[in-house]
Write a protein that holds these residues in place. Structure first.
Motif, PDB file in Angstrom:
ATOM      1  N   MET A   1       0.846  -1.201   0.000  1.00 34.65           N
ATOM      2  CA  MET A   1       0.000   0.000   0.000  1.00 34.65           C
ATOM      3  C   MET A   1       0.880   1.250   0.000  1.00 34.65           C
ATOM      4  SD  MET A   1      -3.255   0.964   0.083  1.00 34.65           S
ATOM      5  CE  MET A   1      -4.164  -0.402   0.800  1.00 34.65           C
ATOM      6  N   VAL A   2       0.620   2.155  -0.936  1.00 32.74           N
ATOM      7  CA  VAL A   2       1.393   3.389  -1.058  1.00 32.74           C
ATOM      8  C   VAL A   2       0.582   4.535  -0.457  1.00 32.74           C
ATOM      9  CG1 VAL A   2       2.397   5.043  -2.673  1.00 32.74           C
ATOM     10  CG2 VAL A   2       2.595   2.583  -3.122  1.00 32.74           C
ATOM     11  N   LYS A   3       1.165   5.244   0.497  1.00 26.64           N
ATOM     12  CA  LYS A   3       0.489   6.374   1.125  1.00 26.64           C
ATOM     13  C   LYS A   3       0.689   7.632   0.279  1.00 26.64           C
ATOM     14  CE  LYS A   3       0.784   4.576   5.831  1.00 26.64           C
ATOM     15  NZ  LYS A   3       1.213   4.843   7.228  1.00 26.64           N
ATOM     16  N   ALA A   4      -0.407   8.384   0.092  1.00 28.65           N
ATOM     17  CA  ALA A   4      -0.357   9.506  -0.838  1.00 28.65           C
ATOM     18  C   ALA A   4      -1.080  10.724  -0.303  1.00 28.65           C
ATOM     19  CB  ALA A   4      -0.970   9.102  -2.178  1.00 28.65           C
ATOM     20  N   ILE A   5      -0.665  11.886  -0.811  1.00 29.73           N
ATOM     21  CA  ILE A   5      -1.404  13.126  -0.623  1.00 29.73           C
ATOM     22  C   ILE A   5      -1.801  13.637  -1.997  1.00 29.73           C
ATOM     23  CG2 ILE A   5      -0.279  13.768   1.545  1.00 29.73           C
ATOM     24  CD1 ILE A   5       1.454  15.729  -0.086  1.00 29.73           C
ATOM     25  N   GLN A   6      -2.903  14.374  -2.051  1.00 31.21           N
ATOM     26  CA  GLN A   6      -3.344  15.006  -3.290  1.00 31.21           C
ATOM     27  C   GLN A   6      -3.240  16.507  -3.147  1.00 31.21           C
ATOM     28  OE1 GLN A   6      -7.460  14.393  -4.393  1.00 31.21           O
ATOM     29  NE2 GLN A   6      -7.243  15.482  -6.340  1.00 31.21           N
ATOM     30  N   ILE A   7      -2.648  17.158  -4.146  1.00 31.53           N
ATOM     31  CA  ILE A   7      -2.519  18.612  -4.147  1.00 31.53           C
ATOM     32  C   ILE A   7      -3.336  19.167  -5.299  1.00 31.53           C
ATOM     33  CG2 ILE A   7      -0.957  20.574  -4.210  1.00 31.53           C
ATOM     34  CD1 ILE A   7       0.705  17.325  -3.672  1.00 31.53           C
ATOM     35  N   GLY A   8      -4.352  19.968  -4.977  1.00 24.92           N
ATOM     36  CA  GLY A   8      -5.225  20.542  -5.987  1.00 24.92           C
ATOM     37  C   GLY A   8      -6.584  19.878  -5.984  1.00 24.92           C
TER      38      GLY A   8
END
Length: 346
Positions: A1-8
């Motif tokens: 599992m890859v942890k991510a943030i979203q910008i925009g």
């Protein structure tokens, strides 16, 4: 599992939040970033995002989350500074196309990603469809021998489709054609060397700049490609990926992809016709993660395993597609003069 943030989290970013990210199970969201309170409130209210996961700045999100992947879904002019900062902060990055507005900016980000040891991917979602995947494999395996001539037509009529970019410079070449340019390189498995392009604005058009164009593109193995595209065509609309006719030494490949708009949808179509024989429609295998879900799943896989799959649209690879955009605009500004791709890439 890859942890991510979203910008925009604006109009297109919200579409990613709602329609793309939840379908990619290899990604775990740990943060959402936007300076707009309205955009943040929308993902919280409509999508049920925990307010604790929402941040007003990228640096704040970096301090308070353990993400390794940044999903950049901002307006084009914000791509360069935001992607640069993401790479500086140590994130792997996936960004919407076009990933920069200039080749120089693109090269800088590619070099920074390499320096940081991080993955930079451009979301060229048209690659993740049954049609182009099948055709790219056929050509790579030498189906019908050497490729000779390719014709690609894209037809839409802007005023009847709610198209909003009436004032955008180069609305065809800069906004839409990059999808087609990228597919040319991906499907042919080859790189362009020069092109000639003319654009124009038809009488009565609501566009301020040229929504129609034609280009002749020569590839390194000798394939000549004729491209015709228009946002102001009154004929039958084509699928978003266009209608392709590919003539090779021993037969012809015809295909189309992404045949959908609003309440209309149709499958990708692939037809093979050996010389002097009947045409045969080929059944296409479904893609588990199509379109934008395919690009997000692809970078999640690379971040997780370190293995680069065939057709992966890295920042380095995407410089070739961005160069086609820049070269076509340059040629059109010169009245259709031939432009060498090397001139653009420097």
């Amino acid at each position: 599992m890859v942890k991510a943030i979203q910008i925009g989290l604006g109009h297109w970013g919200f579409s990613w939040s709602k329609e793309v990210i939840p379908k990619v199970h290899a990604v775990e969201m740990v943060g959402y970033v936007d300076t707009s309170p309205d955009a943040t409130a929308r993902v919280q209210g409509e999508l049920g995002i925990d307010p604790k996961l929402c941040f007003t700045s990228l640096d704040e999100a970096a301090k308070r989350t353990d993400a390794t992947l940044a999903i950049c879904t901002l307006r084009t002019e914000a791509h360069y500074p935001v992607v640069k900062r993401c790479l500086e902060l140590g994130y792997n990055v996936i960004v919407e196309k076009p990933f920069t507005t200039t080749i120089a900016q693109g090269k800088e980000l590619v070099a920074l990603a390499a320096q940081q040891g991080k993955v930079l991917m451009v979301s060229q979602n048209y690659r993740h469809q049954p049609g182009p995947i099948a055709v790219a494999e056929l050509i790579a395996n030498g189906k019908f021998g050497a490729m000779n001539m390719v014709s690609l037509d894209f037809r839409r009529h802007g005023p009847t489709q709610g198209y909003r970019y009436w004032d955008m410079p180069d609305p065809l070449l800069a906004d839409m054609s990059i999808h087609h340019f990228d597919l040319m390189r991906y499907v042919l498995g080859d790189e362009p060397v020069r092109l000639s392009c003319r654009t124009w604005n038809p009488p009565g058009s609501p566009f301020h700049f040229h929504p129609s164009g034609v280009a002749t593109i020569e590839f390194s193995r000798g394939t000549m490609l004729s491209y015709r595209g228009s946002w102001m065509n009154s004929g039958p609309v084509t699928p978003w990926a266009g209608e392709w006719v590919m003539d090779a030494a021993e037969g012809q490949i015809r295909w189309s992809s992404r045949d959908h708009f609003r309440d209309k949808a149709g499958p990708d179509v692939l037809t093979l016709q050996p010389i002097d024989q009947s045409a045969e429609t080929v059944s296409l295998s479904p893609v588990k993660y199509p379109d934008r879900t395919g690009t997000l799943n692809a970078i999640a896989g690379v971040v997780d395993t370190g293995i680069i799959p065939t057709g992966f649209s890295s920042g380095q690879d995407n410089l070739g597609s961005l160069a086609l955009v820049q070269a076509s605009i340059m040629s059109a500004s010169r009245g259709g003069d031939w432009v060498e791709i090397e001139e653009v890439l420097g």
